[in-house]
Write an enzyme that holds these catalytic residues in place. Structure first.
Site, short mmCIF file in Angstrom:
data_model
loop_
_atom_site.label_atom_id
_atom_site.label_comp_id
_atom_site.label_asym_id
_atom_site.label_seq_id
_atom_site.Cartn_x
_atom_site.Cartn_y
_atom_site.Cartn_z
N SER A 144 0.83 -1.20 0.00
CA SER A 144 0.00 0.00 0.00
C SER A 144 0.87 1.24 0.00
CB SER A 144 -0.85 -0.01 1.28
OG SER A 144 -1.49 1.23 1.46
N TYR A 162 -1.69 -0.30 10.57
CA TYR A 162 -2.00 -0.91 9.27
C TYR A 162 -0.80 -0.78 8.33
CZ TYR A 162 -3.60 -1.20 4.47
OH TYR A 162 -3.71 -1.50 3.13
N LYS A 176 2.02 -3.60 6.56
CA LYS A 176 2.38 -3.74 5.14
C LYS A 176 3.90 -3.66 4.98
CE LYS A 176 -1.61 -4.42 3.44
NZ LYS A 176 -1.91 -5.72 2.84
P1 NAD Z 1 -11.21 -6.22 1.15
O1 NAD Z 1 -11.42 -6.17 2.61
O2 NAD Z 1 -12.35 -5.98 0.26
O3 NAD Z 1 -10.55 -7.63 0.75
C1 NAD Z 1 -9.72 -8.34 1.63
C2 NAD Z 1 -10.24 -9.77 1.67
O4 NAD Z 1 -9.41 -10.53 2.55
C3 NAD Z 1 -11.67 -9.85 2.20
O5 NAD Z 1 -12.44 -10.63 1.31
C4 NAD Z 1 -11.54 -10.53 3.56
O6 NAD Z 1 -12.65 -11.33 3.88
C5 NAD Z 1 -10.27 -11.33 3.37
N1 NAD Z 1 -9.54 -11.61 4.60
C6 NAD Z 1 -9.19 -10.74 5.57
N2 NAD Z 1 -8.50 -11.39 6.54
C7 NAD Z 1 -8.41 -12.68 6.14
C8 NAD Z 1 -7.82 -13.85 6.70
N3 NAD Z 1 -7.20 -13.81 7.88
N4 NAD Z 1 -7.92 -15.01 6.02
C9 NAD Z 1 -8.57 -15.07 4.83
N5 NAD Z 1 -9.15 -14.01 4.27
C10 NAD Z 1 -9.06 -12.83 4.91
O7 NAD Z 1 -10.00 -5.22 0.82
P2 NAD Z 1 -9.40 -4.78 -0.58
O8 NAD Z 1 -9.64 -3.33 -0.73
O9 NAD Z 1 -9.82 -5.69 -1.64
O10 NAD Z 1 -7.86 -4.94 -0.26
C11 NAD Z 1 -7.12 -6.08 -0.67
C12 NAD Z 1 -5.69 -5.92 -0.21
O11 NAD Z 1 -5.15 -4.72 -0.77
C13 NAD Z 1 -5.53 -5.80 1.29
O12 NAD Z 1 -4.36 -6.48 1.67
C14 NAD Z 1 -5.35 -4.30 1.51
O13 NAD Z 1 -4.60 -4.02 2.66
C15 NAD Z 1 -4.59 -3.91 0.26
N6 NAD Z 1 -4.79 -2.48 -0.10
C16 NAD Z 1 -6.04 -1.99 -0.25
C17 NAD Z 1 -6.22 -0.66 -0.56
C18 NAD Z 1 -7.61 -0.08 -0.71
O14 NAD Z 1 -7.75 1.14 -0.64
N7 NAD Z 1 -8.65 -0.86 -0.95
C19 NAD Z 1 -5.11 0.19 -0.71
C20 NAD Z 1 -3.84 -0.36 -0.55
C21 NAD Z 1 -3.69 -1.71 -0.24
C1 UD1 Z 2 -6.45 5.93 3.42
C2 UD1 Z 2 -5.50 5.47 4.49
C3 UD1 Z 2 -4.30 4.84 3.82
C4 UD1 Z 2 -4.72 3.72 2.87
C5 UD1 Z 2 -5.71 4.30 1.86
C6 UD1 Z 2 -6.22 3.27 0.90
C7 UD1 Z 2 -5.84 7.01 6.39
C8 UD1 Z 2 -5.21 8.06 7.23
N1 UD1 Z 2 -5.11 6.59 5.33
O1 UD1 Z 2 -5.78 6.83 2.61
O2 UD1 Z 2 -3.42 4.33 4.79
O3 UD1 Z 2 -3.60 3.21 2.18
O4 UD1 Z 2 -6.81 4.85 2.58
O5 UD1 Z 2 -7.01 2.34 1.58
O6 UD1 Z 2 -6.93 6.53 6.66
N2 UD1 Z 2 -11.75 12.28 2.84
C9 UD1 Z 2 -12.72 13.17 3.17
N3 UD1 Z 2 -13.87 12.72 3.74
C10 UD1 Z 2 -14.09 11.38 3.98
C11 UD1 Z 2 -13.07 10.47 3.64
C12 UD1 Z 2 -11.91 10.95 3.08
O7 UD1 Z 2 -12.56 14.39 2.95
O8 UD1 Z 2 -15.15 11.02 4.51
C13 UD1 Z 2 -10.52 12.76 2.16
C14 UD1 Z 2 -9.23 12.44 2.90
O9 UD1 Z 2 -8.89 13.45 3.80
C15 UD1 Z 2 -8.26 12.34 1.71
C16 UD1 Z 2 -9.13 11.81 0.55
O10 UD1 Z 2 -10.46 12.10 0.91
O11 UD1 Z 2 -7.79 13.61 1.36
C17 UD1 Z 2 -9.01 10.32 0.36
O12 UD1 Z 2 -9.24 9.67 1.60
P1 UD1 Z 2 -9.31 8.07 1.73
O13 UD1 Z 2 -10.22 7.54 0.69
O14 UD1 Z 2 -9.62 7.75 3.15
O15 UD1 Z 2 -7.85 7.60 1.35
P2 UD1 Z 2 -6.42 8.06 1.95
O16 UD1 Z 2 -6.56 9.10 2.97
O17 UD1 Z 2 -5.55 8.37 0.80
#
Ligand code: NAD
Ligand code: UD1
Length: 379
Positions: A151, A175, A179
């Protein structure tokens, strides 16, 4: 398409396609029922891989896997699902004993930053203990190719953007630290055994949904991230969006991020796998940013969503959220150069597809009137 329960939480999703040549590579996808994982599984199937999904369903619905199968058409015969928690090493061991995997994409984990501050041990348990289990079982079965979901959170709040892979790694919360620790574990494993080939993908801000409107993000409880929140306001589930600060040193005072369409992100995983399987390249353990390289403010993306949905999104100006970066966007040139991947979509497509998903599934996968794509062939 038939859905066969095979006991022990295992489900084989079999298509009725008549292709005779089987896929050449089998990929285990942990967390494949989740938001990004489900989109990636669909792209993997379309690209000719066989996908075995392992998910605890702790933050997802089995319906997502069924919809992937329905969308995959004849490729659905190459998809299977096991309800397993990766912290359960015996459960993982059973899956590896029944199938030989060529590679693993590891999405499974917890991702809510605020919750990780409240419950750090829970995050270390899922994201670190779970990852160690997985790596141990992979090693025991001689499967040494991995794509890991990292991430942009590993960068914390860099002083300037665009952010390259060489920026300091200083996560601000548990979190982000899980990572970074998982990345370090991967780097150590590679140093100890150079047969490993590991690609760490650092996602920026994934948004949007599959253009069909049948797959999308379905967060449990109150959404933490901006776009799921905006989407719930648009469908009438919440009254307004609070903007976390409008006095940043940005173009309009609101935070700037690098939003990336989830389908582009999914394609990034296919590109990473192709790289892992390309024996002519020396991979080691490498990290890649997956972003668009463009910064978009909160107001800009909300305006774009209003255009896409035709809905007015009421906004309330609130305090800054502690720990938020002012501006964070990527340079994704390394992925373009080495993985041959580049994001194709902009915020117009992201908002269009997010709204298409939200309007068809206002309450996510469990929406009463959502499309009948839950394992039937009605599409
Ligand atoms: P998500 O929660 O939709 O998907 C994660 C999946 O993992 C879920 O289906 C959940 O049920 C499963 N899971 C969680 N813990 C588990 C365990 N112990 N055993 C088996 N399954 C488990 O999230 P996502 O947005 O699809 O994210 C996927 C990956 O990408 C995660 O590792 C997350 O940290 C990473 N990531 C997500 C974002 C984002 O903004 N969505 C950003 C950066 C990184
Ligand atoms: C958040 C996480 C980051 C993670 C990323 C993707 C925090 C501090 N950071 O990042 O670690 O990798 O999600 O999952 O939570 N915002 C609003 N109102 C809202 C929600 C968000 O104004 O209700 C703004 C935030 O201040 C930011 C932007 O929208 O400027 C995006 O926010 P968000 O979607 O939460 O993502 P990140 O902050 O980039």
């Amino acid at each position: 398409m038939a859905v066969n329960g095979t006991g022990n939480g295992a489900m084989a999703v079999n298509g009725t396609g008549n292709g005779t040549t089987g896929p050449s590579k089998t990929v285990l996808v942990t967390g494949g029922a989740g938001y990004i994982g489900s989109h990636a599984v669909l792209q993997l199937l379309a690209a000719g891989f066989r996908a075995v999904v392992v998910d605890s369903l702790g933050n997802s619905s089995e319906l997502a896997v069924r919809r992937v199968a329905a969308l995959a058409g004849e490729h659905a015969r190459n998809l299977s699902f096991h309800k397993v928690d990766i912290r359960d090493k015996d459960g993982l061991e059973k899956v590896f004993s029944s199938t030989r995997f060529d590679a693993v994409i590891h999405f499974a984990g917890l991702k809510a930053v605020g919750e990780s501050v409240q419950k750090p041990l829970l995050y270390y348990d899922h994201n670190i203990v779970g990852t160690i289990n997985l790596l141990e079982v992979m090693a025991a079965h001689g499967c040494k190719k991995l794509v890991f979901s990292s991430s942009a959170a590993v960068y914390g709040s860099p002083k300037n953007s665009p952010c390259t892979e060489e920026f300091p790694l200083t996560p601000h919360n548990p979190y982000g630290r899980t990572k970074l620790i998982a990345e370090e574990i991967c780097r150590d494993i590679y140093r100890s055994d150079p047969e490993w080939r590991i690609i760490l993908l650092r996602y920026f801000n994934p948004v949007g949904a599959h253009p069909s409107g049948y797959l999308g993000e379905d967060p449990r409880g109150t959404p933490n991230n901006l776009m799921p929140f905006v989407q719930q306001v648009a469908v009438g589930r919440r009254p307004s969006v609070t903007i976390f600060g409008n006095n940043y040193a940005t173009k309009d005072g609101t935070g700037v991020r690098d939003y990336i369409h989830v389908v582009d992100l999914a394609e990034g995983h296919v590109a990473a796998l192709r790289k892992l399987f390309d024996n002519s390249s020396n991979i080691g353990c490498e990290a890649y940013n997956l972003g668009t390289g463009k910064g978009t403010s909160v107001l800009e993306i909300v305006n774009e969503f209003e255009k896409a949905s035709g809905k007015k999104i009421p906004l309330v100006i609130g305090q800054r959220r502690p720990g938020d970066a002012e501006i964070l966007f990527s340079v994704a040139r390394k992925a373009e150069r080495e993985l041959n991947w580049k994001a194709k979509y902009g915020i117009t497509e992201m908002c269009r597809d997010q709204w298409n998903w939200a309007s068809k599934n206002p309450y996510g996968y469990e929406s009463p009137d959502s499309p009948k794509q839950n394992g039937s062939n009605s599409h």
